[in-house]
Design an enzyme around this catalytic site. Structure first.
Site, PDB file in Angstrom:
ATOM      1  N   ARG A 107      -8.546   3.800  10.570  1.00 41.68           N
ATOM      2  CA  ARG A 107      -8.295   2.368  10.776  1.00 41.68           C
ATOM      3  C   ARG A 107      -9.526   1.655  11.326  1.00 41.68           C
ATOM      4  NH1 ARG A 107      -2.912   0.699  10.710  1.00 41.68           N
ATOM      5  NH2 ARG A 107      -1.383   2.381  10.729  1.00 41.68           N
ATOM      6  N   ARG A 157      10.370 -10.150   4.549  1.00 45.86           N
ATOM      7  CA  ARG A 157      10.855  -8.815   4.893  1.00 45.86           C
ATOM      8  C   ARG A 157      11.557  -8.832   6.255  1.00 45.86           C
ATOM      9  NH1 ARG A 157       6.581  -4.043   5.728  1.00 45.86           N
ATOM     10  NH2 ARG A 157       6.028  -4.543   3.579  1.00 45.86           N
ATOM     11  N   LYS A 180       0.814  -1.217   0.000  1.00 43.21           N
ATOM     12  CA  LYS A 180       0.000   0.000   0.000  1.00 43.21           C
ATOM     13  C   LYS A 180       0.852   1.274   0.000  1.00 43.21           C
ATOM     14  CE  LYS A 180      -1.884   0.568   3.999  1.00 43.21           C
ATOM     15  NZ  LYS A 180      -1.284   1.735   4.646  1.00 43.21           N
ATOM     16  N   ARG A 213      -0.926  -9.830  13.933  1.00 42.90           N
ATOM     17  CA  ARG A 213      -1.036  -8.459  13.430  1.00 42.90           C
ATOM     18  C   ARG A 213      -2.020  -8.389  12.254  1.00 42.90           C
ATOM     19  NH1 ARG A 213       4.302  -6.380  11.201  1.00 42.90           N
ATOM     20  NH2 ARG A 213       5.077  -7.233  13.136  1.00 42.90           N
ATOM     21  N   ARG A 218      14.584  -8.653  11.520  1.00 42.91           N
ATOM     22  CA  ARG A 218      13.628  -8.419  12.617  1.00 42.91           C
ATOM     23  C   ARG A 218      13.299  -9.754  13.284  1.00 42.91           C
ATOM     24  NH1 ARG A 218       8.965  -4.409  10.180  1.00 42.91           N
ATOM     25  NH2 ARG A 218      10.311  -2.921   9.133  1.00 42.91           N
TER      26      ARG A 218
END
Length: 203
Positions: free
Chosen positions: A98, A137, A23, A154, A143
């Site tokens: 949101r 990613r 996005k 999430r 991470r």
């Protein structure tokens, strides 16, 4: 009076999409194509914190504690940003609203100046594909805390929060779904077609 306002303002767009749907990348392209600012809540928070506004100081307290910034702080920040002179030619919202409550607030805030959202784009990507993108990613960026259960949670939270909002915009004939599968260029070509069909750009 409303017709004068509608002529005075440029297009108001919103882009939705799960984490990892691409996005943010597409938001930049849309903003460039329409020559309008792309407005994200992250950027609004950072600006307010840098400027040490009253709302920025409050937001920092929540962020420093690892908590979500509540609507009572977020909403007025967004409203102030949308009243800035550079939004007169139009704007693209990314990351706000949101929730359904935020969507209601946005509608009222825009209505005060005779505006409304013209188009709500949703970049739709299959859950498992987004999960794999985010895991990849996390691996590339090192991470270690972004494990599969964390990312899955999430995404589930995102869908639970935004589903009622997606339905709300669909019911108001604002929502246009865009297939988010494929390369950045392929997705952009689909978005470009939507912008052309809605008279926002010429191909």
């Amino acid at each position: 009076m409303t017709s004068e306002n509608e002529q005075k303002f440029g297009p108001a767009l919103l882009i939705l999409g799960a984490p990892g749907a691409g996005k943010g990348t597409q938001a930049k392209r849309i903003a460039e194509a329409l020559n309008i600012p792309a407005i994200s809540t992250g950027a609004i928070f950072r600006q307010n914190m840098e400027d040490r506004t009253e709302l920025g100081i409050k937001a920092k307290e929540y962020i420093d504690q690892g908590e979500f910034v509540p609507d009572s702080v977020t909403n007025p920040m967004v409203k102030a940003r949308l009243s800035a002179p550079d939004t007169q030619a139009g704007f693209l919202l990314d990351g706000y609203p949101r929730t359904l409550d935020q969507a209601y607030y946005l509608r009222e805030a825009l209505a005060e100046s005779g505006r409304e959202l013209n188009v709500v784009l949703e970049v739709v990507v299959d859950f498992d594909e987004v999960l794999q993108r985010l895991l990849k990613r996390a691996e590339i960026e090192g991470r270690s805390d972004d494990t599969e259960p964390v990312i899955r949670h999430r995404l589930e939270v995102y869908h639970a929060q935004t589903e009622p909002m997606v339905t709300y915009y669909a019911d108001r004939d604002k929502l246009i779904e865009v297939d988010g599968k494929g390369s950045v260029e392929e997705v952009w070509a689909r978005i470009e077609d939507v912008l052309v069909e809605n008279g926002l750009i010429e191909k």
